[in-house]
Design a protein around this motif. Structure first.
Motif, PDB file in Angstrom:
ATOM      1  N   SER A  11      15.949  21.286 -60.697  1.00  0.00           N
ATOM      2  CA  SER A  11      16.531  20.636 -59.343  1.00  0.00           C
ATOM      3  C   SER A  11      17.711  21.183 -59.129  1.00  0.00           C
ATOM      4  CB  SER A  11      16.613  19.100 -59.678  1.00  0.00           C
ATOM      5  OG  SER A  11      15.292  18.323 -59.796  1.00  0.00           O
ATOM      6  N   LYS A  19      30.062  23.621 -50.732  1.00  0.00           N
ATOM      7  CA  LYS A  19      29.988  22.375 -50.363  1.00  0.00           C
ATOM      8  C   LYS A  19      29.904  22.306 -48.780  1.00  0.00           C
ATOM      9  CE  LYS A  19      32.850  20.458 -53.856  1.00  0.00           C
ATOM     10  NZ  LYS A  19      34.029  19.614 -54.205  1.00  0.00           N
ATOM     11  N   VAL A  22      26.080  22.469 -48.147  1.00  0.00           N
ATOM     12  CA  VAL A  22      25.529  21.212 -48.382  1.00  0.00           C
ATOM     13  C   VAL A  22      25.922  20.113 -47.229  1.00  0.00           C
ATOM     14  CG1 VAL A  22      25.446  19.046 -50.205  1.00  0.00           C
ATOM     15  CG2 VAL A  22      25.549  21.685 -50.819  1.00  0.00           C
ATOM     16  N   TYR A  26      23.077  18.101 -44.722  1.00  0.00           N
ATOM     17  CA  TYR A  26      22.706  16.767 -44.668  1.00  0.00           C
ATOM     18  C   TYR A  26      23.188  16.248 -43.522  1.00  0.00           C
ATOM     19  CZ  TYR A  26      21.278  16.089 -49.363  1.00  0.00           C
ATOM     20  OH  TYR A  26      20.112  16.147 -50.503  1.00  0.00           O
ATOM     21  N   GLU A  53      20.603  10.000 -50.296  1.00  0.00           N
ATOM     22  CA  GLU A  53      20.471  11.351 -50.808  1.00  0.00           C
ATOM     23  C   GLU A  53      21.941  12.240 -50.440  1.00  0.00           C
ATOM     24  OE1 GLU A  53      16.957  13.642 -50.163  1.00  0.00           O
ATOM     25  OE2 GLU A  53      16.009  11.966 -49.887  1.00  0.00           O
ATOM     26  N   SER A  56      24.474  11.038 -52.937  1.00  0.00           N
ATOM     27  CA  SER A  56      24.319  11.503 -54.522  1.00  0.00           C
ATOM     28  C   SER A  56      24.492  12.837 -54.708  1.00  0.00           C
ATOM     29  CB  SER A  56      22.569  11.462 -54.823  1.00  0.00           C
ATOM     30  OG  SER A  56      21.744  12.359 -54.287  1.00  0.00           O
ATOM     31  N   LYS A  57      24.841  13.495 -53.526  1.00  0.00           N
ATOM     32  CA  LYS A  57      25.557  15.014 -53.376  1.00  0.00           C
ATOM     33  C   LYS A  57      26.587  15.020 -53.200  1.00  0.00           C
ATOM     34  CE  LYS A  57      21.496  17.530 -53.863  1.00  0.00           C
ATOM     35  NZ  LYS A  57      20.628  16.356 -54.217  1.00  0.00           N
ATOM     36  N   GLN A  58      27.645  13.991 -53.232  1.00  0.00           N
ATOM     37  CA  GLN A  58      28.863  13.796 -52.887  1.00  0.00           C
ATOM     38  C   GLN A  58      29.351  14.153 -51.577  1.00  0.00           C
ATOM     39  OE1 GLN A  58      28.051  15.168 -56.222  1.00  0.00           O
ATOM     40  NE2 GLN A  58      27.912  13.140 -56.599  1.00  0.00           N
ATOM     41  N   ASP A 194      22.461  11.569 -60.748  1.00  0.00           N
ATOM     42  CA  ASP A 194      22.866  12.946 -60.778  1.00  0.00           C
ATOM     43  C   ASP A 194      21.670  13.650 -60.076  1.00  0.00           C
ATOM     44  OD1 ASP A 194      24.006  15.152 -62.028  1.00  0.00           O
ATOM     45  OD2 ASP A 194      22.203  15.506 -63.120  1.00  0.00           O
ATOM     46  N   VAL A 195      20.460  13.268 -59.925  1.00  0.00           N
ATOM     47  CA  VAL A 195      19.565  14.222 -59.099  1.00  0.00           C
ATOM     48  C   VAL A 195      18.739  12.776 -58.103  1.00  0.00           C
ATOM     49  CG1 VAL A 195      17.494  15.540 -58.654  1.00  0.00           C
ATOM     50  CG2 VAL A 195      19.332  15.991 -60.374  1.00  0.00           C
ATOM     51  N   GLU A 197      16.222  13.422 -55.070  1.00  0.00           N
ATOM     52  CA  GLU A 197      15.728  14.152 -54.010  1.00  0.00           C
ATOM     53  C   GLU A 197      14.380  14.226 -54.072  1.00  0.00           C
ATOM     54  OE1 GLU A 197      17.904  17.778 -54.826  1.00  0.00           O
ATOM     55  OE2 GLU A 197      16.884  18.397 -56.379  1.00  0.00           O
ATOM     56  N   ASN A 231      16.872  24.327 -48.070  1.00  0.00           N
ATOM     57  CA  ASN A 231      16.604  24.192 -49.433  1.00  0.00           C
ATOM     58  C   ASN A 231      15.829  25.491 -49.864  1.00  0.00           C
ATOM     59  OD1 ASN A 231      17.505  21.654 -50.439  1.00  0.00           O
ATOM     60  ND2 ASN A 231      15.928  20.770 -49.078  1.00  0.00           N
TER      61      ASN A 231
END
Length: 241
Positions: A11, A19, A22, A26, A53, A56-58, A194-195, A197, A231
């Motif tokens: 993962s 960043k 990412v 999203y 989600e 969770s990826k900030q 932490d993950v 997805e 991804n």
């Protein structure tokens, strides 16, 4: 190293976009979820799950809100999902997921990445059968038996639960990812994931020679620069993010 290590490593070893990449990813997915339904997470389950989600990826709250506001504003931007499979240097295999508004542009750019890195695009189905398609959750907790019992009791379609170095690694059917999240939060209180997805995890990992690794890193870097790529999943053990 056990399966738990492999789940977390796979993962985390996807192409590690900057960043901004990412946030862009999203932003598109939240925009599409909001556009295809009511732009309110309390009334749109798909949107709520995508926001979970992203968090969770900030992904910052303002990035999330801008995407929702864009959908509310009636933007004509329209993206759809497409995926590509290919063979990289050595015995590496790769799955590339994209969100695009122009199929011809996307396939051309992705193929170019493979061609210039000693790789080759494959046909649909040539690689995906070598991977498991799973929902992945990873969080700090130390009682795997309790997690197992909670998820079974709430009828989550569970694949595996493993504890490693204080981290709980849970894999479920992709359609049950957020059911699992809600079940765990209901029974264990607030958790930091932490993950969180839906992922493709390879059945087997491979190692590359130094020369193959250099080509593989080049391929990952080129794919990371393609705006439509969301991804990238692969089977290379120990590949850097």
């Amino acid at each position: 190293m056990g399966r738990a290590y492999e789940v977390r490593k796979a993962s985390m070893a996807k192409t590690a976009a900057a960043k901004t990449k990412v946030y862009s990813r999203y932003g598109k997915e939240i925009y599409m979820a909001a556009k295809q339904g009511i732009p309110d997470p309390e009334m749109n389950t798909s949107l709520k799950r995508m926001i979970d989600e992203a968090r969770s990826k900030q992904v910052p709250a303002d990035v999330i809100q801008r995407a929702i506001d864009k959908a509310k504003g009636g933007s004509e931007d329209n993206y759809h999902a497409s995926s590509f499979e290919g063979f990289g240097p050595g015995a590496s295999t790769i799955i590339v997921e994209c969100l695009t508004d122009n199929d011809n542009r996307t396939v051309s750019e992705v193929r170019n990445c493979f061609t210039k890195s000693n790789g080759k695009m494959g046909v649909s189905g040539s690689v995906v059968h070598m991977y498991e398609h799973l929902g992945v959750l990873s969080f700090e907790y130390d009682n795997d038996e309790k997690v197992f019992e909670i998820l079974l009791e709430d009828e989550v379609e569970l694949n595996d639960v493993e504890l490693e170095e204080g981290f709980m690694n849970v894999t479920v059917d992709p359609s049950h990812l957020h059911k699992a999240k809600e079940s765990l939060e209901k029974n264990l209180g607030d958790l930091t994931f932490d993950v969180l997805e839906i992922s493709y995890l390879p059945f087997e990992y491979v190692s590359l020679t130094d020369e193959e690794q250099a080509d593989f890193d080049k391929l990952m870097g080129m794919l990371d620069e393609v705006e439509d790529v969301q991804n990238v999943y692969h089977n290379v053990l120990g590949a850097s993010e």
